[in-house]
Write an enzyme that holds these catalytic residues in place. Structure first.
Site, PDB file in Angstrom:
ATOM      1  N   LYS A 199      86.577 -32.827  64.879  1.00  0.00           N
ATOM      2  CA  LYS A 199      85.384 -33.334  64.183  1.00  0.00           C
ATOM      3  C   LYS A 199      84.482 -34.026  65.196  1.00  0.00           C
ATOM      4  CE  LYS A 199      84.344 -36.268  60.143  1.00  0.00           C
ATOM      5  NZ  LYS A 199      84.958 -37.047  59.045  1.00  0.00           N
ATOM      6  N   SER A 226      87.819 -38.189  53.425  1.00  0.00           N
ATOM      7  CA  SER A 226      87.132 -37.133  54.186  1.00  0.00           C
ATOM      8  C   SER A 226      88.000 -36.083  54.852  1.00  0.00           C
ATOM      9  CB  SER A 226      86.241 -37.771  55.242  1.00  0.00           C
ATOM     10  OG  SER A 226      85.069 -38.208  54.626  1.00  0.00           O
ATOM     11  N   SER A 253      83.735 -35.794  54.432  1.00  0.00           N
ATOM     12  CA  SER A 253      82.805 -35.486  55.494  1.00  0.00           C
ATOM     13  C   SER A 253      83.366 -34.547  56.570  1.00  0.00           C
ATOM     14  CB  SER A 253      82.359 -36.789  56.155  1.00  0.00           C
ATOM     15  OG  SER A 253      83.466 -37.452  56.727  1.00  0.00           O
TER      16      SER A 253
HETATM   17  N1  GLN Z   1      83.088 -39.717  50.602  1.00  0.00           N
HETATM   18  C1  GLN Z   1      83.393 -41.002  51.106  1.00  0.00           C
HETATM   19  C2  GLN Z   1      82.145 -41.678  51.609  1.00  0.00           C
HETATM   20  O1  GLN Z   1      81.135 -41.096  51.542  1.00  0.00           O
HETATM   21  C3  GLN Z   1      84.437 -40.902  52.159  1.00  0.00           C
HETATM   22  C4  GLN Z   1      83.929 -40.634  53.518  1.00  0.00           C
HETATM   23  C5  GLN Z   1      85.008 -40.606  54.570  1.00  0.00           C
HETATM   24  O2  GLN Z   1      86.192 -40.586  54.264  1.00  0.00           O
HETATM   25  N2  GLN Z   1      84.581 -40.623  55.818  1.00  0.00           N
HETATM   26  O3  GLN Z   1      82.178 -42.768  52.053  1.00  0.00           O
END
Ligand code: GLN
Length: 485
Positions: free
Chosen positions: A75, A174, A150
């Site tokens: 990532k 994410s 994400s």
């Molecule tokens: N969807 C969650 C957020 O927007 C989790 C994001 C993540 O785990 N980086 O914060």
């Protein structure tokens, strides 16, 4: 097919060289990435020279690690020395770290071949990989749908057979939610089990690097390779020794899984149906199911969003156009104006929204009402999980209330999007490990993810639940994309 162990066997028998394998993946990326947009940067030259190095070791019959010569992806918020690491934000375009993140360094030391960096929501804020300055990632099961987020780029790369495995990061879901949307396996480890050194910070008390792969075995192997104490991360645990791979295949007879009713409220019927079938499968495998309730789950999303935004507003203050990040090319009269212009240009709207919320909940007039209250509720949530996990070995939940949604939805209603984190964010708030594994498909053929949450440092136990489930079912479908080996 295409698993780490299978490929390792081909490599040691010299039925394929790491260069040949890597070339296959690079060709597939060249062909399919324009449709999926899983990779934002392909590191072709580095990949080929790492593959050649691996081949030398295979040729000399040196002791090779199981991950040696296997092509993988990272990532784009995981620091790679000399290779762009942008968090898919205009703020960091062109930024080349001068060091490697520890997790990547450990894989590199084992001979991993980095194919490139994957797409993500800007600074890991989002659940659909649409908040990226490189455009959205598509789901390999349906290009009009989100790969989740994400870490959507990592999930699509693995599900689309453009990488054997990948690392993602998980602050509130994410790794698990994109794994669920793309029908692969995703592990969010216990907080402190994998070093965060070199992981560009979003919310430091919640962030963890997680592993994503086609099978539980692959995810366990990679987790064992990256986990463990790191003197460069003072929050990494001193004594934890990850040995999950060798603990797979233990009988589940007599084990207990908790089914917490709050996680099953308001979920799509197809998700519910698949989960109910999964519960039956576990029962047939001799697992006791214990139905219970955790009313505290209701507070987990407000707690998560208050804490995550508060920490993000602090972490992202370093991007001021002086120390880090974009410096405006517009004229300015003083430093305030320069920072204001640099930050306004560098961040897109979701990041700005979170910085505003975070600054608000930390401000003097509201600190007690929001931030402090959220910290108190965090403790209650930790205790509630602990109580359930004293009587049970793990907790079974859906990973997401829905299967992959159509792209475009997110910009219409960001709060609706936050709600979809209900099953995952609470796990980060409590610092626990959880794995998402495919447990069925809806009528459109989209994968349904099941989450197994464990007690602190019980990765081996939850991966074993997932592995036994996987071995007794046939939900591990592959897509038509990428390398078929
Ligand atoms: N969807 C969650 C957020 O927007 C989790 C994001 C993540 O785990 N980086 O914060």
């Amino acid at each position: 097919m295409g698993s780490v162990r299978y490929l390792h066997n081909l490599l040691i028998k010299r039925e394929i060289s790491s260069r040949e394998l890597t070339e296959k993946y690079l060709e597939a990326i060249e062909r399919d990435n324009s449709s999926l947009n899983a990779f934002v940067n392909v590191t072709k030259n580095q990949a080929l020279s790492a593959a050649d190095e691996a081949d030398k070791r295979f040729k000399n019959k040196e002791d090779t690690d199981i991950l040696e010569g296997i092509p993988m992806a990272l990532k784009d918020n995981i620091s790679t020395r000399g290779i762009d690491t942008t968090c898919c934000s205009k703020m960091l375009l062109g930024y080349k770290p001068v060091y490697d993140a520890t997790a990547w360094y450990r894989l590199k030391e084992k001979g991993a071949v980095l194919l490139g960096k994957t797409n993500m929501d800007e600074f890991a804020m989002g659940s659909s990989t649409e908040n990226s300055c490189f455009g959205k990632t598509s789901n390999p099961f349906d290009l009009n749908r989100s790969a989740g987020g994400s870490s959507g780029g990592s999930a699509a790369a693995v599900a689309g057979n453009l990488a054997v495995y990948a690392l993602g990061s998980d602050t509130g879901g994410s790794v698990r939610q994109p794994a669920s949307f793309c029908g692969i396996v995703g592990l969010k480890p216990t907080y402190s089990s994998v070093s965060r050194q070199g992981l560009i910070a979003f919310a430091s008390s919640l962030d963890q690097i997680g592993t994503m792969g086609k099978s539980v075995e692959d995810v366990a192997l990679v987790f064992d390779a990256v986990a463990g104490h790191d003197p460069l991360d003072s929050t990494s645990d001193f004594s934890y020794k990850a040995d999950t791979f060798s603990s797979l295949n233990k009988s589940l007879r007599g084990r207990t899984l908790a089914v917490v009713k709050e996680f099953f409220e308001g979920i799509e019927p197809a998700v519910k149906e698949s989960l109910e079938k999964a519960i039956k499968i576990f029962e047939e495998l001799g697992v006791n199911i214990k139905y219970c309730s955790m009313p505290q789950i209701e507070y987990s999303l407000p707690v998560y969003y208050i804490l995550a935004c508060a920490e993000a507003s602090s972490n992202l203050s370093r991007y001021d156009g002086v120390r880090f990040g974009n410096r405006t090319k517009e004229p300015f009269t003083d430093i305030q104006e320069m920072m204001c212009k640099s930050r306004s240009e560098g961040f897109a709207s979701e990041v700005k929204r979170r910085i505003l919320v975070g600054s608000f909940v930390l401000s003097r007039g509201y600190y007690d009402a929001y931030y402090k209250k959220a910290q108190l509720l965090r403790k209650e949530l930790v205790d509630a999980f602990e109580k359930v996990l004293t009587d049970c070995d793990a907790i079974l939940t859906p990973t997401s209330p829905t299967t992959a949604f159509k792209t475009g939805r997110i910009t219409e209603d960001p709060v609706e999007n936050y709600r979809a984190d209900i099953c995952t964010a609470c796990v980060n708030v409590a610092g626990l490990p959880a794995v998402s594994v495919c447990c069925g498909y809806d009528k459109k053929g989209l994968p349904v993810g099941m989450q197994i949450i464990g007690d602190k440092f019980c990765e081996a136990a939850i991966l074993n639940f997932a592995h036994i489930f996987e071995s007794n079912t046939d939900f591990n479908k592959t897509t038509d994309w990428g390398v078929r080996l």
